[in-house]
Design an enzyme around this catalytic site. Structure first.
Site: not given
Ligand code: AKB
Length: 312
Positions: A8, A11-12, A34-35, A142, A146, A172
């Site tokens: 990755g 990415g950012q 990365d892809i 998400y 996680k 971030i």
């Molecule tokens: C998001 O907003 O999805 C991410 C996070 C807080 O993990 N920046």
């Protein structure tokens, strides 16, 4: 000691992490994967491999060919995009992690960094000074991925002794590479909008406070936890990590000190609901006590860095 593989890398976080790792250990000790191809001038002499973390065969080949001992698995689908691609988000966020954990279990890798997020918390978690261990009932795809990932990281540590280290990143803030579809992205967009248009229409309501961190602090936290003495780490899932917390109104006020004409309007969308389910201020005392975490960038310093960086 083998090389470090950053998956990755375009990415950012990836773009800035490979820069830091190349500085700390030498460009020839880091492999970027990365892809998406990485921009030539961004590699700092680091070799780049086109790789999808879901392609097990190529992943194995890359690890063997480049003598990799440490993997930073940054490839993931973030909160806002994941809500629109449920299955794909689950597959990428979970299968990607399993591929790496299993390679470690088979002793092909020695150490893993895997980022978690404040998204593991949900509406039933305490909003202020959110503790390390508390109710985790995330309401986003998400967040669910996680939270599950954290459980699996701890399981692999306890059952197989896998050295996997993890941080619950806040939003971030950075300017070198664009963010990838998160809820906290507003806190980056707002700077670009202020500089380019003098105006921002926020998708987060004015009084919704979220935990944030400036990229330089996030990268330092990442390298510090990876260098920390394993015996000092008491959290085997993922550490709460905090720096600053603010809402759109507060960041707009700070920006107005540099751009007095800056205007902001509010048009909250589905991402505001996600933000409302997350903590406002996280208690990261375990990170501070176990491995000495201390943030450096407050809101003022972050604002100055962002404005200078984007303007340059
Ligand atoms: C998001 O907003 O999805 C991410 C996070 C807080 O993990 N920046």
């Amino acid at each position: 000691m083998g090389k470090k593989l950053v998956i990755g890398s375009s990415g950012q976080i990836g773009v800035e992490l490979i820069e830091q790792l190349a500085k700390d250990f030498g460009a020839n000790q880091v492999i970027a994967a990365d892809i998406k191809p990485i921009l030539e001038h961004r590699t700092q002499g680091v070799e780049y491999v086109l790789l999808d973390v879901l392609d097990n065969e190529k992943l194995f080949k890359t690890i063997k060919e480049h003598n990799i001992s440490e993997v930073y698995l940054l490839a993931a689908m973030l909160s806002a995009v994941a809500e629109k691609n449920i299955q794909m988000a689950w597959d990428l966020n979970m299968k990607g992690l399993f591929n790496i954990l299993d390679l470690a279990k088979e002793k092909h890798i020695e150490k893993i960094f895997w980022p978690s997020s404040i998204a593991v918390f949900g509406p039933t978690s305490p909003k202020f000074n959110t503790p390390q261990s508390t109710l985790l009932e995330p309401s986003t795809v998400y967040g669910i991925s996680k939270m599950s990932g954290e459980r699996w990281c701890e399981y692999y540590f306890l059952k197989y002794g896998i050295d996997v280290r993890s941080l619950r990143y806040p939003g971030i803030i950075s300017y070198k590479s664009p963010p990838g579809g998160g809820t906290t992205d507003y806190a980056i967009e707002i700077f670009h909008a202020a500089i380019n248009n003098g105006f921002y229409n926020s998708f987060i309501a004015q009084d919704v406070t979220l935990p944030m961190i400036y990229m330089q602090d996030a990268i330092r936290a990442t390298t510090e936890i990876m260098q920390a003495d394993r015996n000092k780490l008491t959290i085997n899932s993922s550490y709460n990590l905090a720096a600053i917390s603010f809402n759109p109104e507060e960041i707009a006020k700070e920006i107005r000190l540099l751009f007095p004409e800056f205007k902001i309007t509010y048009n909250p969308d589905f991402r505001n609901k996600i933000a409302l389910s997350w903590p406002s201020i996280v208690d990261d005392s375990f990170a501070r006590n176990d491995w000495g975490w201390k943030h450096d960038f407050d809101l003022k310093k972050t604002t100055l860095e962002m404005v200078n960086g984007i303007t340059k």
